[in-house]
Each structure stands twice: as C-alpha cells, then as structure tokens.
Write an enzyme that holds these catalytic residues in place. Structure first.
Site, PDB file in Angstrom:
ATOM      1  N   PRO A 211       0.905  -1.151   0.025  1.00  0.00           N
ATOM      2  CA  PRO A 211      -0.058  -0.075   0.034  1.00  0.00           C
ATOM      3  C   PRO A 211       0.998   1.131  -0.022  1.00  0.00           C
ATOM      4  CG  PRO A 211      -0.189  -1.176   2.102  1.00  0.00           C
ATOM      5  CD  PRO A 211       1.043  -1.881   1.254  1.00  0.00           C
ATOM      6  N   SER A 238       1.356  -0.766  -8.076  1.00  0.00           N
ATOM      7  CA  SER A 238       0.503  -0.542  -6.544  1.00  0.00           C
ATOM      8  C   SER A 238       0.178   0.915  -6.505  1.00  0.00           C
ATOM      9  CB  SER A 238       1.770  -0.870  -5.495  1.00  0.00           C
ATOM     10  OG  SER A 238       2.957  -0.085  -5.716  1.00  0.00           O
ATOM     11  N   ARG A 239       1.033   1.800  -5.996  1.00  0.00           N
ATOM     12  CA  ARG A 239       0.845   3.354  -6.379  1.00  0.00           C
ATOM     13  C   ARG A 239       1.911   3.996  -6.861  1.00  0.00           C
ATOM     14  NH1 ARG A 239      -3.554   2.074  -6.271  1.00  0.00           N
ATOM     15  NH2 ARG A 239      -5.435   2.256  -4.724  1.00  0.00           N
ATOM     16  N   ASP A 263       1.329   0.707 -14.020  1.00  0.00           N
ATOM     17  CA  ASP A 263      -0.185   0.893 -14.152  1.00  0.00           C
ATOM     18  C   ASP A 263      -0.544   2.290 -13.181  1.00  0.00           C
ATOM     19  OD1 ASP A 263      -2.604  -0.027 -15.252  1.00  0.00           O
ATOM     20  OD2 ASP A 263      -3.369  -0.374 -12.999  1.00  0.00           O
ATOM     21  N   GLU A 268      -2.722  11.216 -10.648  1.00  0.00           N
ATOM     22  CA  GLU A 268      -3.679  10.594 -11.942  1.00  0.00           C
ATOM     23  C   GLU A 268      -4.801  11.326 -11.859  1.00  0.00           C
ATOM     24  OE1 GLU A 268      -4.112   6.431 -10.460  1.00  0.00           O
ATOM     25  OE2 GLU A 268      -2.358   5.913 -10.868  1.00  0.00           O
ATOM     26  N   HIS A 287      -4.129   3.099 -15.080  1.00  0.00           N
ATOM     27  CA  HIS A 287      -4.871   2.420 -13.864  1.00  0.00           C
ATOM     28  C   HIS A 287      -5.766   1.672 -14.001  1.00  0.00           C
ATOM     29  CE1 HIS A 287      -5.114   3.400  -9.350  1.00  0.00           C
ATOM     30  NE2 HIS A 287      -5.567   2.076  -9.666  1.00  0.00           N
TER      31      HIS A 287
HETATM   32  N1  LIG Z   1      -3.325  -0.957 -10.249  1.00  0.00           N
HETATM   33  C1  LIG Z   1      -4.553  -1.475  -9.892  1.00  0.00           C
HETATM   34  O1  LIG Z   1      -5.300  -1.693 -10.567  1.00  0.00           O
HETATM   35  C2  LIG Z   1      -4.560  -1.939  -8.300  1.00  0.00           C
HETATM   36  C3  LIG Z   1      -3.782  -1.480  -7.229  1.00  0.00           C
HETATM   37  N2  LIG Z   1      -3.820  -1.835  -6.121  1.00  0.00           N
HETATM   38  C4  LIG Z   1      -2.696  -1.549  -5.057  1.00  0.00           C
HETATM   39  O2  LIG Z   1      -2.017  -2.534  -4.549  1.00  0.00           O
HETATM   40  C5  LIG Z   1      -1.842  -2.500  -3.378  1.00  0.00           C
HETATM   41  C6  LIG Z   1      -1.461  -3.900  -2.581  1.00  0.00           C
HETATM   42  O3  LIG Z   1      -2.961  -4.795  -2.753  1.00  0.00           O
HETATM   43  P1  LIG Z   1      -3.092  -6.170  -2.289  1.00  0.00           P
HETATM   44  O4  LIG Z   1      -2.133  -7.186  -2.225  1.00  0.00           O
HETATM   45  O5  LIG Z   1      -4.562  -6.453  -2.701  1.00  0.00           O
HETATM   46  O6  LIG Z   1      -3.079  -5.595  -0.652  1.00  0.00           O
HETATM   47  P2  LIG Z   1      -2.741  -6.442   0.763  1.00  0.00           P
HETATM   48  O7  LIG Z   1      -3.085  -5.691   1.717  1.00  0.00           O
HETATM   49  O8  LIG Z   1      -3.413  -7.870   0.636  1.00  0.00           O
HETATM   50  O9  LIG Z   1      -1.142  -6.391   0.489  1.00  0.00           O
HETATM   51  C7  LIG Z   1      -0.040  -5.516   0.758  1.00  0.00           C
HETATM   52  C8  LIG Z   1       1.079  -6.132   1.530  1.00  0.00           C
HETATM   53  O10 LIG Z   1       2.155  -5.324   1.435  1.00  0.00           O
HETATM   54  C9  LIG Z   1       2.903  -5.758   2.919  1.00  0.00           C
HETATM   55  N3  LIG Z   1       3.390  -4.537   3.185  1.00  0.00           N
HETATM   56  C10 LIG Z   1       2.996  -3.379   3.713  1.00  0.00           C
HETATM   57  N4  LIG Z   1       3.941  -2.486   3.808  1.00  0.00           N
HETATM   58  C11 LIG Z   1       5.370  -2.911   3.414  1.00  0.00           C
HETATM   59  C12 LIG Z   1       6.644  -2.707   3.421  1.00  0.00           C
HETATM   60  N5  LIG Z   1       6.924  -1.534   3.796  1.00  0.00           N
HETATM   61  N6  LIG Z   1       7.687  -3.654   2.913  1.00  0.00           N
HETATM   62  C13 LIG Z   1       6.886  -4.870   2.601  1.00  0.00           C
HETATM   63  N7  LIG Z   1       5.868  -5.074   2.465  1.00  0.00           N
HETATM   64  C14 LIG Z   1       4.887  -4.415   2.990  1.00  0.00           C
HETATM   65  C15 LIG Z   1       1.800  -6.034   4.032  1.00  0.00           C
HETATM   66  O11 LIG Z   1       2.363  -6.680   4.931  1.00  0.00           O
HETATM   67  C16 LIG Z   1       0.961  -6.687   2.758  1.00  0.00           C
HETATM   68  O12 LIG Z   1       1.205  -8.358   3.018  1.00  0.00           O
HETATM   69  C17 LIG Z   1      -2.993  -2.008  -2.820  1.00  0.00           C
HETATM   70  O13 LIG Z   1      -2.639  -1.045  -1.547  1.00  0.00           O
HETATM   71  C18 LIG Z   1      -3.226  -1.025  -3.840  1.00  0.00           C
HETATM   72  O14 LIG Z   1      -2.726   0.302  -3.307  1.00  0.00           O
HETATM   73  C19 LIG Z   1      -4.751  -2.722  -5.482  1.00  0.00           C
HETATM   74  C20 LIG Z   1      -5.732  -3.249  -6.481  1.00  0.00           C
HETATM   75  C21 LIG Z   1      -5.693  -2.762  -7.623  1.00  0.00           C
HETATM   76  O1  LIG Z   2      -8.253  -1.077  -5.881  1.00  0.00           O
HETATM   77  C1  LIG Z   2      -7.439  -0.373  -6.091  1.00  0.00           C
HETATM   78  O2  LIG Z   2      -6.487  -0.019  -4.956  1.00  0.00           O
HETATM   79  C2  LIG Z   2      -6.804   0.096  -7.271  1.00  0.00           C
HETATM   80  O3  LIG Z   2      -5.992   0.770  -7.408  1.00  0.00           O
HETATM   81  C3  LIG Z   2      -7.795  -0.121  -8.234  1.00  0.00           C
HETATM   82  O4  LIG Z   2      -8.243   0.780  -8.752  1.00  0.00           O
HETATM   83  P1  LIG Z   2      -9.499   1.640  -8.394  1.00  0.00           P
HETATM   84  O5  LIG Z   2      -8.750   2.260  -7.152  1.00  0.00           O
HETATM   85  O6  LIG Z   2     -10.359   0.603  -8.040  1.00  0.00           O
HETATM   86  O7  LIG Z   2      -9.628   2.527  -9.409  1.00  0.00           O
END
Ligand SMILES: NC(=O)C1=CN([C@@H]2O[C@H](COP(=O)(O)OP(=O)(O)OC[C@H]3O[C@@H](n4cnc5c(N)ncnc54)[C@H](O)[C@@H]3O)[C@@H](O)[C@H]2O)C=CC1
Ligand SMILES: O=C(O)C(=O)COP(=O)(O)O
Length: 327
Positions: A211, A238-239, A263, A268, A287
């Site tokens: 995150p 991620s971000r 992405d 954005e 994204h």
């Molecule tokens: N591009 C897109 O369309 C999307 C992007 N995202 C981004 O992806 C991120 C991750 O999503 P998920 O895997 O579903 O979240 P999640 O919460 O399941 O996984 C995040 C992982 O990062 C770990 N973490 C946190 N800080 C850390 C650090 N400093 N060093 C190492 N590991 C660390 C956490 O312990 C956790 O295991 C979201 O927070 C969001 O920002 C999510 C969904 C869609």
């Molecule tokens: O779920 C997330 O964190 C994402 O980055 C996915 O894109 P959204 O934020 O739903 O437009």
C-alpha cells in the site's frame, strides 16, 4: 463520489441501491463534495480524496467506503479520531492485477507486438531464413522475481511466477518483520524472504505490491536502485508514490533498469509531458489493472456487503479500527 470508473455503464449498482437511497455521481470535484454529500450518512469514494476538513463539515456522515483496495485517498487516521469507520475492498482484483503484471513481463520477454509489427511490415516475407531474431526472447524459467508486498496480489503473482519456473523472493519490511501470511509459503520453500536490499541485488524482475503510506512513500529510491543488476525490470501496479521518480529516471538512463512498467502514477491523471511517462524505456497503462468486468462486479458486491455488515453492527474490512458509529 466517482462512480464512472467502477461502473461506466456495463454493470448494475443494484446491490448497493437495495440498501438505501442511492445517488451516483459519475465524477466529483473535491470542491463539490461537501455540498453534494451534505445529507449522506454513507459515502463511497474511489479516488476523490476525503480529508479532515470535509469530515468536519459532513456532520451526518457515519461511514466511508473506499471502492478500492488501496485507501490512501482517505484520511483514515482522522476518521478514526471521529469514530468514522473506513472500509476498503480487499482481494476483488487480485487475479486481474497479477495477470497484468505478467502481461508486462511477457511484453518485455517475448515482444509479441514488436514481432507482429515486423512481420506485418514484410520482414518475414523478405527474410533469407525461415526465422529471424531481432531481439532474442528471454526464458523466464530459472529467473528471479522479487515481490515487495506479499499480500493478496503478491501471493497470486508468486503462484503465477512459480508456474513459469521462476524463483520467488519476497522482502521483509523495513523493520525486519515478514508480511503477514507469508510464513507458510516460506516454510514450504515456495518463496524466500530476504532483506529489501538483497531482493534488489538478486532479482531480474521486481514487482511492487505494498500500500502507499508514510513507510512506503518513495521507498524505491536511489539507494535501493543502486543495487540492481544491469537489465533489471521494475514493475509497479501498486501506487505511483511508492517510487522516487527521479531515481527511476536515473536508473533507466544509466542503463541498469531496462524497463519500468507501471499502471500507476503519483498524480492521476498525470500532468502532460511527464518525463517518466514519455521515457522510451517505460511502459504505461492508465490504472487499468483492476478493471476487468469480473473484478468490478465483485467490487460492487463487496462494497454492498461491507455496508450491510456495518448496518448489522458487525462491520468488516474496516481499515482504521473503528467498529462503532460516529461519536
Ligand atoms: N493497479 C491496480 O489496479 C490496483 C492496485 N492496487 C494497489 O496494490 C496494493 C496491494 O494490494 P493487495 O495485495 O490487495 O493488498 P494487501 O494488503 O493484501 O497486501 C499488501 C502487502 O504489503 C505488505 N507491506 C506493507 N508495507 C510493506 C513494506 N513497507 N515492505 C514490505 N511489505 C509491506 C503488507 O504486509 C501486505 O502483505 C493496494 O494497496 C493498492 O494500492 C490494488 C488493486 C488494484
Ligand atoms: O483497488 C485499488 O486499490 C486500485 O488501485 C484499483 O483501482 P481503483 O482504485 O478501484 O480505481
């Protein structure tokens, strides 16, 4: 607040509409939030930032639902002070995002589109041989993928990488602790946990899945990038704020990073003429990794389930540890 990205018209909001009086705004400027949401007890936002000033003025507000996994757009710590629960939608796009990471990886290793263009331009028809190599494809088996952030998406990506025969490294957090839920995979030898610096030294592909928060902002900086091997590929779904942009540009220019595929961008949509976006060694999508129809449909259903659970007094997916209503 900004329903258009989640549902541009191909899905139904019914699961949410059934729960109360629903108003969907396709887009909303920050300046309009307080007037438009003045009567709302529940708001759903995807990327419209909800800050402390707004929360102070929205006195009827009792619940903030983020229509995404990443909830960095909401001041959830301040919401905690007010007793306002903030929920997110974990896991809804795990498979779609991990698949997108592999779309980038395969784009780099197999160059299907470049070869297609070459063939369509007539290069095969005029070739002296049955085959011709412009840039040799790269075999993934035996290569190392480093995953930073081994949560929902990181774990799915690791599974896919193992199917390609890759070795998977995961990073410890800066304080040395392991990401929650990784111990089983470590014990079973599916992944190896190493300090972040070692992950940067050993990986051919590095994918970011943390995150965005105060610990991870600009985490990928010149110090970490100074450790990579020449020819490394950095992937970011991620971000945008997790990388230090100037350091990534330097690593691309000095040739050590051969590609930054992303992405996401810190702001954005991005301002025109971003050096990173227009750099010849970057690959960008807008994204969109989350945005399969399947994932968006799941997100709307989970958003509704989150609200229902909160109405039932048993809130789920609360990210700021507020279990009761506004105090
Ligand atoms: N591009 C897109 O369309 C999307 C992007 N995202 C981004 O992806 C991120 C991750 O999503 P998920 O895997 O579903 O979240 P999640 O919460 O399941 O996984 C995040 C992982 O990062 C770990 N973490 C946190 N800080 C850390 C650090 N400093 N060093 C190492 N590991 C660390 C956490 O312990 C956790 O295991 C979201 O927070 C969001 O920002 C999510 C969904 C869609
Ligand atoms: O779920 C997330 O964190 C994402 O980055 C996915 O894109 P959204 O934020 O739903 O437009």
């Amino acid at each position: 607040m900004d329903g258009h990205t989640m549902n541009p018209g191909d899905l139904s909001w019914d699961p949410v509409a059934k729960l109360g009086d629903l108003h969907i705004y396709p887009r909303m400027k920050a300046a309009d939030v307080v007037t438009r949401a003045a009567d709302a007890e529940v708001i759903l936002t995807n990327k419209v930032p909800i800050g402390r000033d707004m929360m102070d003025l929205l006195t009827r507000l009792k619940y903030i639902g983020v229509l995404a996994t990443g909830y960095n757009t909401v001041d959830s710590a301040y919401a905690h002070q007010l007793g306002l629960p903030v929920t997110n939608i974990p896991g809804y796009s795990r498979d779609s995002v991990a698949q997108m990471v592999f779309a980038y990886i395969l784009h780099v290793t197999n160059m299907v589109w470049d070869y297609n263009n070459s063939v369509k331009n007539g290069d095969w028809e005029t070739s002296a041989d049955f085959s011709y190599i412009r840039t040799a494809p790269v075999e993934l088996s035996g290569k190392t993928l480093g995953i930073i952030g081994y949560g929902d998406i990181g774990r799915k990506l690791g599974e896919m990488a193992r199917a390609f025969g890759m070795e998977v490294l995961i990073s410890r957090k800066q304080d040395g602790t392991l990401p929650g839920g990784s111990q089983d995979d470590i014990n079973l030898g599916r992944v190896h946990a190493v300090p972040m610096e070692e992950l940067f030294e050993r990986s051919s592909f590095i994918s970011l899945h943390t995150p965005l928060n105060s610990h991870t902002r600009e985490m990928v900086d010149s110090s970490l990038l100074s450790r990579i091997k020449p020819g490394t590929v950095l992937l970011n779904t991620s971000r945008g704020g997790v990388i230090h942009e100037e350091s990534v540009l330097d690593a691309l220019d000095d040739g050590k990073l051969i590609c930054y595929a992303a992405d996401v961008y810190d702001q954005e949509p991005p301002k025109p003429a971003s050096a990173l976006i227009h750099h010849p060694k970057t690959l960008f999508t807008p994204h969109i990794a989350w945005a399969s129809r399947d994932a968006r449909e799941r997100a709307i259903r989970i958003a509704a389930d989150n609200i229902q659970a909160w109405m039932d007094g048993k809130p789920v997916n609360v990210v700021n540890d507020v279990q009761r209503g506004r105090v």
